[in-house]
Design a protein around this motif. Structure first.
Motif, PDB file in Angstrom:
ATOM      1  N   PHE A  51       0.840  -1.200   0.000  1.00  0.00           N
ATOM      2  CA  PHE A  51       0.000   0.000   0.000  1.00  0.00           C
ATOM      3  C   PHE A  51       0.876   1.251   0.000  1.00  0.00           C
ATOM      4  O   PHE A  51       0.590   2.224  -0.699  1.00  0.00           O
ATOM      5  CB  PHE A  51      -0.894  -0.025   1.249  1.00  0.00           C
ATOM      6  N   MET A  52       1.966   1.205   0.768  1.00  0.00           N
ATOM      7  CA  MET A  52       2.881   2.348   0.800  1.00  0.00           C
ATOM      8  C   MET A  52       3.574   2.546  -0.547  1.00  0.00           C
ATOM      9  O   MET A  52       3.824   3.674  -0.969  1.00  0.00           O
ATOM     10  CB  MET A  52       3.898   2.173   1.927  1.00  0.00           C
ATOM     11  N   HIS A  53       3.860   1.444  -1.242  1.00  0.00           N
ATOM     12  CA  HIS A  53       4.452   1.561  -2.577  1.00  0.00           C
ATOM     13  C   HIS A  53       3.462   2.214  -3.545  1.00  0.00           C
ATOM     14  O   HIS A  53       3.872   2.967  -4.445  1.00  0.00           O
ATOM     15  CB  HIS A  53       4.878   0.192  -3.100  1.00  0.00           C
ATOM     16  N   GLN A  74       0.371  10.004   4.246  1.00  0.00           N
ATOM     17  CA  GLN A  74      -0.332   8.727   4.310  1.00  0.00           C
ATOM     18  C   GLN A  74       0.642   7.570   4.542  1.00  0.00           C
ATOM     19  O   GLN A  74       0.344   6.609   5.254  1.00  0.00           O
ATOM     20  CB  GLN A  74      -1.144   8.494   3.034  1.00  0.00           C
ATOM     21  N   ILE A  75       1.822   7.666   3.933  1.00  0.00           N
ATOM     22  CA  ILE A  75       2.855   6.654   4.183  1.00  0.00           C
ATOM     23  C   ILE A  75       3.241   6.663   5.655  1.00  0.00           C
ATOM     24  O   ILE A  75       3.366   5.604   6.289  1.00  0.00           O
ATOM     25  CB  ILE A  75       4.091   6.911   3.299  1.00  0.00           C
ATOM     26  N   ASP A  76       3.400   7.848   6.226  1.00  0.00           N
ATOM     27  CA  ASP A  76       3.744   7.978   7.641  1.00  0.00           C
ATOM     28  C   ASP A  76       2.663   7.354   8.522  1.00  0.00           C
ATOM     29  O   ASP A  76       2.975   6.686   9.517  1.00  0.00           O
ATOM     30  CB  ASP A  76       3.931   9.453   7.988  1.00  0.00           C
ATOM     31  N   PHE A  77       1.405   7.539   8.148  1.00  0.00           N
ATOM     32  CA  PHE A  77       0.293   6.968   8.925  1.00  0.00           C
ATOM     33  C   PHE A  77       0.366   5.443   8.943  1.00  0.00           C
ATOM     34  O   PHE A  77       0.228   4.811   9.992  1.00  0.00           O
ATOM     35  CB  PHE A  77      -1.047   7.429   8.336  1.00  0.00           C
ATOM     36  N   VAL A  78       0.604   4.844   7.784  1.00  0.00           N
ATOM     37  CA  VAL A  78       0.698   3.384   7.707  1.00  0.00           C
ATOM     38  C   VAL A  78       1.903   2.878   8.504  1.00  0.00           C
ATOM     39  O   VAL A  78       1.805   1.900   9.249  1.00  0.00           O
ATOM     40  CB  VAL A  78       0.790   2.908   6.238  1.00  0.00           C
ATOM     41  N   GLU A  82      -0.661   2.339  11.996  1.00  0.00           N
ATOM     42  CA  GLU A  82      -1.421   1.095  11.800  1.00  0.00           C
ATOM     43  C   GLU A  82      -0.762  -0.120  12.440  1.00  0.00           C
ATOM     44  O   GLU A  82      -1.298  -1.220  12.361  1.00  0.00           O
ATOM     45  CB  GLU A  82      -1.695   0.858  10.308  1.00  0.00           C
ATOM     46  N   ILE A  83       0.376   0.080  13.076  1.00  0.00           N
ATOM     47  CA  ILE A  83       0.953  -1.024  13.853  1.00  0.00           C
ATOM     48  C   ILE A  83       0.144  -1.276  15.120  1.00  0.00           C
ATOM     49  O   ILE A  83       0.166  -2.393  15.651  1.00  0.00           O
ATOM     50  CB  ILE A  83       2.425  -0.747  14.220  1.00  0.00           C
ATOM     51  N   HIS A  84      -0.598  -0.282  15.600  1.00  0.00           N
ATOM     52  CA  HIS A  84      -1.315  -0.429  16.872  1.00  0.00           C
ATOM     53  C   HIS A  84      -2.429  -1.476  16.810  1.00  0.00           C
ATOM     54  O   HIS A  84      -2.504  -2.351  17.691  1.00  0.00           O
ATOM     55  CB  HIS A  84      -1.845   0.927  17.336  1.00  0.00           C
ATOM     56  N   ASN A 167     -11.789   5.959  15.129  1.00  0.00           N
ATOM     57  CA  ASN A 167     -11.362   7.238  15.697  1.00  0.00           C
ATOM     58  C   ASN A 167     -11.298   8.362  14.659  1.00  0.00           C
ATOM     59  O   ASN A 167     -11.468   8.156  13.453  1.00  0.00           O
ATOM     60  CB  ASN A 167     -10.030   7.092  16.450  1.00  0.00           C
ATOM     61  N   GLU A 168     -11.050   9.552  15.144  1.00  0.00           N
ATOM     62  CA  GLU A 168     -11.072  10.747  14.297  1.00  0.00           C
ATOM     63  C   GLU A 168      -9.944  10.750  13.274  1.00  0.00           C
ATOM     64  O   GLU A 168     -10.094  11.301  12.173  1.00  0.00           O
ATOM     65  CB  GLU A 168     -10.971  12.000  15.172  1.00  0.00           C
ATOM     66  N   GLN A 169      -8.798  10.141  13.614  1.00  0.00           N
ATOM     67  CA  GLN A 169      -7.676  10.135  12.687  1.00  0.00           C
ATOM     68  C   GLN A 169      -8.007   9.363  11.416  1.00  0.00           C
ATOM     69  O   GLN A 169      -7.724   9.814  10.306  1.00  0.00           O
ATOM     70  CB  GLN A 169      -6.433   9.546  13.358  1.00  0.00           C
ATOM     71  N   VAL A 170      -8.625   8.193  11.568  1.00  0.00           N
ATOM     72  CA  VAL A 170      -9.008   7.391  10.409  1.00  0.00           C
ATOM     73  C   VAL A 170     -10.135   8.091   9.648  1.00  0.00           C
ATOM     74  O   VAL A 170     -10.164   8.078   8.410  1.00  0.00           O
ATOM     75  CB  VAL A 170      -9.419   5.962  10.835  1.00  0.00           C
ATOM     76  N   GLU A 171     -11.050   8.723  10.385  1.00  0.00           N
ATOM     77  CA  GLU A 171     -12.130   9.449   9.714  1.00  0.00           C
ATOM     78  C   GLU A 171     -11.571  10.612   8.901  1.00  0.00           C
ATOM     79  O   GLU A 171     -11.982  10.834   7.753  1.00  0.00           O
ATOM     80  CB  GLU A 171     -13.133   9.973  10.742  1.00  0.00           C
ATOM     81  N   GLU A 172     -10.611  11.345   9.454  1.00  0.00           N
ATOM     82  CA  GLU A 172     -10.007  12.463   8.738  1.00  0.00           C
ATOM     83  C   GLU A 172      -9.242  11.966   7.512  1.00  0.00           C
ATOM     84  O   GLU A 172      -9.301  12.575   6.436  1.00  0.00           O
ATOM     85  CB  GLU A 172      -9.073  13.232   9.671  1.00  0.00           C
ATOM     86  N   THR A 173      -8.527  10.841   7.653  1.00  0.00           N
ATOM     87  CA  THR A 173      -7.805  10.245   6.524  1.00  0.00           C
ATOM     88  C   THR A 173      -8.769   9.908   5.391  1.00  0.00           C
ATOM     89  O   THR A 173      -8.502  10.197   4.220  1.00  0.00           O
ATOM     90  CB  THR A 173      -7.075   8.971   6.970  1.00  0.00           C
ATOM     91  N   THR A 174      -9.896   9.311   5.751  1.00  0.00           N
ATOM     92  CA  THR A 174     -10.902   8.927   4.752  1.00  0.00           C
ATOM     93  C   THR A 174     -11.525  10.150   4.098  1.00  0.00           C
ATOM     94  O   THR A 174     -11.682  10.205   2.866  1.00  0.00           O
ATOM     95  CB  THR A 174     -11.992   8.059   5.415  1.00  0.00           C
TER      96      THR A 174
END
Length: 228
Positions: A51-53, A74-78, A82-84, A167-174
Motif C-alpha cells: 500500500f505504501m508503494h 499517508q505513508i507515515d500513517f501506515v 497502523e501497527i497499533h 477514531n477521528e484520525q481514520v475518519e479524517e484520513t478517509t
C-alpha cells in the motif's frame, strides 16, 4: 451528491457483506479463531507494505508539492499508526509482531496488491485514489459499526483495534481522500470516471475477499515459490 457519495451508494451491497462477515462480526464479539488472526496479520503486514508503494507511485504522478505532502503523510500513517491494531491482535494470540512478518501473500491478498499496482501504473491520480480509498473507508465504517453494535469497553479483547478504526484520525484520513477523489472526478473525462469506478468497486470486493481469505486461512493450492 458528490462522486464519492455515488461510489458509496453503488457499493453498499459490498459494504454490507463486509459488516456481516464472520471475521468482522467475530471482532465485535471478541471471538475470532487465533489461526485466522495470525493469518490476517501475516497478510496485512505485507499488504500494507505494498500500500505504501502505491502511495509512492501516486507521488511520482503528483503535479504539486501539496499532493506529494499528502501522500507522504499517508505513508507515515501506515508506518507509524497502523501497527497499533496489529499489536492488539498479536497480544491476543500471544505472538510477537516480528514473528508474523515476512510471509508470502496468500492468493487473494496477492491479487489485491497487483490490482492496485495495475491502476497505479496504468491510470492517473484519480484511478489510483479510487483503488486506494476502499481500504480506509471500509475500515472506518467497520470500526463505527462495531462500536454501535457491541459498545466495547476497555475489557473487550479487541477494544483497541475497534476504537482505532472508529477514531477521528481514520475518519479524517478517509474524508481527505474522498475530497481529493471528488476534486479529481470533477475534472475527469467520462472514460476516466468509469476507470475510477471500476478501480473502487474491485477494491471493495477485494476488501471483502481479504476477510474471507483470513478467516479460512487461505493458502496457495500448491506450495508457493520459495527462494533458496
Amino acid at each position: 451528491m458528490t462522486f464519492t457519495d455515488i461510489l458509496r451508494e453503488e457499493n453498499d451491497d459490498v459494504f454490507q457483506k463486509i459488516f456481516s462477515h464472520p471475521f468482522v462480526q467475530g471482532i465485535g464479539k471478541g471471538d475470532v479463531p487465533k489461526e485466522a488472526l495470525a493469518h490476517y496479520i501475516k497478510a496485512d503486514y505485507e499488504y500494507l507494505n505494498a500500500f505504501m508503494h502505491i502511495y509512492g507511485a501516486a507521488i511520482s504522478k503528483s503535479g504539486s508539492r501539496e499532493d506529494i505532502q499528502y501522500f507522504n503523510n499517508q505513508i507515515d500513517f501506515v508506518l507509524n499508526s497502523e501497527i497499533h491494531p496489529h499489536n492488539n491482535f498479536c497480544k491476543h494470540i500471544g505472538a510477537s509482531y516480528e514473528e508474523l512478518q515476512g510471509y508470502p501473500l496468500p492468493p487473494t491478498a496477492d491479487h489485491y496488491v497487483k490490482h492496485m499496482m495495475y491502476h497505479a501504473h496504468m491510470g492517473g491520480l484519480g484511478e489510483i485514489t479510487g483503488a486506494l480509498l476502499p481500504c480506509p473507508w471500509t475500515y472506518l465504517e467497520i470500526g463505527k459499526e462495531l462500536v454501535k453494535l457491541y459498545k466495547p469497553t476497555v475489557n473487550h479483547p479487541f477494544y483497541h483495534w475497534i476504537t482505532f478504526y472508529a477514531n477521528e484520525q481514520v475518519e479524517e484520513t478517509t474524508l481527505q481522500m474522498r475530497k481529493r477523489l471528488d476534486d479529481l472526478a470533477s475534472k475527469a473525462s467520462e472514460k476516466e470516471l468509469e476507470q475510477m469506478k471500476i478501480a473502487f468497486r474491485k477494491s471493495c470486493q477485494l476488501e471483502l475477499a481479504f476477510w474471507e481469505m483470513a478467516y479460512t486461512c487461505e493458502e496457495w493450492p500448491v506450495r508457493d515459490y520459495v527462494k533458496v
